[in-house]
Design a protein around this motif. Structure first.
Motif, mmCIF file in Angstrom:
data_model
loop_
_atom_site.group_PDB
_atom_site.id
_atom_site.type_symbol
_atom_site.label_atom_id
_atom_site.label_comp_id
_atom_site.label_asym_id
_atom_site.label_seq_id
_atom_site.Cartn_x
_atom_site.Cartn_y
_atom_site.Cartn_z
ATOM 1 N N ASP A 83 36.478 79.050 43.063
ATOM 2 C CA ASP A 83 37.803 78.786 42.498
ATOM 3 C C ASP A 83 37.926 79.469 41.133
ATOM 4 N N ASP A 84 39.044 79.242 40.466
ATOM 5 C CA ASP A 84 39.296 79.930 39.194
ATOM 6 C C ASP A 84 38.268 79.580 38.121
ATOM 7 N N ALA A 85 37.663 78.409 38.242
ATOM 8 C CA ALA A 85 36.650 78.005 37.268
ATOM 9 C C ALA A 85 35.248 78.476 37.656
ATOM 10 N N GLY A 86 35.145 79.157 38.808
ATOM 11 C CA GLY A 86 33.852 79.665 39.257
ATOM 12 C C GLY A 86 33.070 78.707 40.124
ATOM 13 N N ALA A 87 33.656 77.559 40.458
ATOM 14 C CA ALA A 87 32.955 76.572 41.293
ATOM 15 C C ALA A 87 33.007 76.999 42.755
ATOM 16 N N PRO A 88 31.881 76.888 43.479
ATOM 17 C CA PRO A 88 31.864 77.296 44.895
ATOM 18 C C PRO A 88 32.506 76.244 45.804
ATOM 19 N N TRP A 89 33.267 76.727 46.769
ATOM 20 C CA TRP A 89 33.907 75.877 47.776
ATOM 21 C C TRP A 89 33.574 76.421 49.159
ATOM 22 N N LEU A 90 33.524 75.518 50.129
ATOM 23 C CA LEU A 90 33.358 75.896 51.530
ATOM 24 C C LEU A 90 34.729 76.016 52.160
ATOM 25 N N HIS A 91 35.000 77.162 52.760
ATOM 26 C CA HIS A 91 36.289 77.424 53.406
ATOM 27 C C HIS A 91 36.061 77.804 54.867
ATOM 28 N N PRO A 92 36.932 77.346 55.772
ATOM 29 C CA PRO A 92 36.818 77.760 57.172
ATOM 30 C C PRO A 92 37.168 79.229 57.335
ATOM 31 N N ASN A 93 36.522 79.882 58.289
ATOM 32 C CA ASN A 93 36.789 81.296 58.553
ATOM 33 C C ASN A 93 37.987 81.509 59.461
ATOM 34 N N SER A 94 38.467 80.452 60.106
ATOM 35 C CA SER A 94 39.636 80.567 60.977
ATOM 36 C C SER A 94 40.221 79.174 61.163
ATOM 37 N N ALA A 95 41.279 79.098 61.953
ATOM 38 C CA ALA A 95 41.899 77.806 62.262
ATOM 39 C C ALA A 95 41.408 77.256 63.599
ATOM 40 N N ASN A 96 40.409 77.895 64.198
ATOM 41 C CA ASN A 96 39.879 77.443 65.483
ATOM 42 C C ASN A 96 38.838 76.341 65.260
ATOM 43 N N THR A 97 39.006 75.215 65.940
ATOM 44 C CA THR A 97 38.048 74.121 65.811
ATOM 45 C C THR A 97 37.446 73.781 67.167
ATOM 46 N N GLU A 98 36.320 73.089 67.106
ATOM 47 C CA GLU A 98 35.676 72.598 68.317
ATOM 48 C C GLU A 98 35.109 71.209 68.041
ATOM 49 N N PRO A 99 35.153 70.323 69.054
ATOM 50 C CA PRO A 99 34.587 68.983 68.866
ATOM 51 C C PRO A 99 33.063 69.020 68.945
ATOM 52 N N ILE A 100 32.419 68.208 68.138
ATOM 53 C CA ILE A 100 30.956 68.110 68.155
ATOM 54 C C ILE A 100 30.547 66.645 68.022
ATOM 55 N N GLN A 101 29.303 66.369 68.327
ATOM 56 C CA GLN A 101 28.717 65.023 68.189
ATOM 57 C C GLN A 101 27.508 65.133 67.255
ATOM 58 N N PRO A 102 27.722 65.234 65.947
ATOM 59 C CA PRO A 102 26.596 65.495 65.042
ATOM 60 C C PRO A 102 25.535 64.406 65.036
ATOM 61 N N LEU A 103 25.905 63.160 65.336
ATOM 62 C CA LEU A 103 24.923 62.086 65.282
ATOM 63 C C LEU A 103 24.037 62.029 66.516
ATOM 64 N N GLU A 104 24.232 62.967 67.459
ATOM 65 C CA GLU A 104 23.266 63.079 68.546
ATOM 66 C C GLU A 104 21.889 63.427 67.984
ATOM 67 N N ASN A 105 21.884 64.110 66.857
ATOM 68 C CA ASN A 105 20.632 64.298 66.122
ATOM 69 C C ASN A 105 20.424 63.027 65.301
ATOM 70 N N ARG A 106 19.543 62.150 65.763
ATOM 71 C CA ARG A 106 19.376 60.844 65.135
ATOM 72 C C ARG A 106 18.624 60.915 63.809
ATOM 73 N N ALA A 107 18.178 62.095 63.421
ATOM 74 C CA ALA A 107 17.532 62.279 62.122
ATOM 75 C C ALA A 107 18.361 63.194 61.227
ATOM 76 N N LEU A 108 19.660 63.290 61.488
ATOM 77 C CA LEU A 108 20.502 64.207 60.711
ATOM 78 C C LEU A 108 20.504 63.840 59.235
ATOM 79 N N PHE A 109 20.481 62.553 58.918
ATOM 80 C CA PHE A 109 20.510 62.169 57.504
ATOM 81 C C PHE A 109 19.265 62.677 56.776
ATOM 82 N N ARG A 110 18.142 62.826 57.493
ATOM 83 C CA ARG A 110 16.932 63.364 56.880
ATOM 84 C C ARG A 110 17.102 64.842 56.542
#
Length: 200
Positions: free
Chosen positions: A25-52
């Motif tokens: 951004d203008d202050a130099g802080a990094p941001w994550l931006h999508p590369n397109s408007a295409n999305t897909e559904p996912i189930q991230p908690l299928e990885n039961r150790a994701l928090f690790r």
């Protein structure tokens, strides 16, 4: 019905199908931006150790944060830009709490966990034939889902460990299991070692 952490948390998320990028951004802080408007559904908690994996993020390595986002999406919505600082602040807290968990320091763990914004969406689901209802959690966003997964792992004394073959975090089905997949088990038995990859 036996309720496990895998089926007790109802959480479907979306990520950008074409991944994310880092913009400043203008202050130099990094941001994550999508590369397109295409999305897909996912189930991230299928990885039961994701928090690790989240707790293990190297906080000053922006590429690690980007890889995590590419795998599991952003914190609020698939197409809504996120400041990198949101990821790193939450990951730092998760790092502190998982360290307390490993020390069995439950006083510190509870004192620091309880003030956090945690999942407020839970409900009792009716069951057939007048059986007792089942408690379900429905996190509203990715960070709430990670905190829910962490809390259930703590209260159920669940095990997470690194795969001895690829180094990824996983939740073994029994205390003897040392590899995260059949491919890693086969590679270990052949004496090879796969290169460390990302957790999907």
């Amino acid at each position: 019905m036996f309720v496990t952490s895998k089926n007790q948390v109802l959480f479907e998320w979306k990520r950008c199908r074409d991944g994310y990028r880092i913009d400043h951004d203008d202050a130099g802080a990094p941001w994550l931006h999508p590369n397109s408007a295409n999305t897909e559904p996912i189930q991230p908690l299928e990885n039961r150790a994701l928090f690790r994996r989240f707790a293990d993020l190297t906080l000053d390595d922006i590429d690690e944060v980007l890889a995590f986002a590419n795998d599991v999406g952003l914190t609020k919505a698939a197409l809504e830009p996120d400041p990198v600082s949101v990821f790193t602040a939450a990951a730092e807290t998760m790092k502190v709490l998982t360290a307390a968990l490993e020390r069995n320091d439950y006083t510190v763990l509870c004192d620091q966990f309880n003030p956090l914004l945690r999942p407020a969406s839970f409900f009792l689901e009716p069951q057939p034939r007048n059986q007792r209802p089942v408690l379900r959690y429905r996190p509203k966003n990715l960070l709430e889902a990670l905190w829910t997964q962490f809390a259930l792992a703590v209260t159920r004394n669940e095990i997470q460990r690194r795969c001895v073959e690829c180094g990824n975090w996983f939740a073994p089905i029994n205390a003897k299991k040392m590899t995260c997949s059949n491919a890693c088990r086969t590679a270990k038995s052949r004496g090879g070692r796969k290169s460390k990859g990302a957790i999907k």
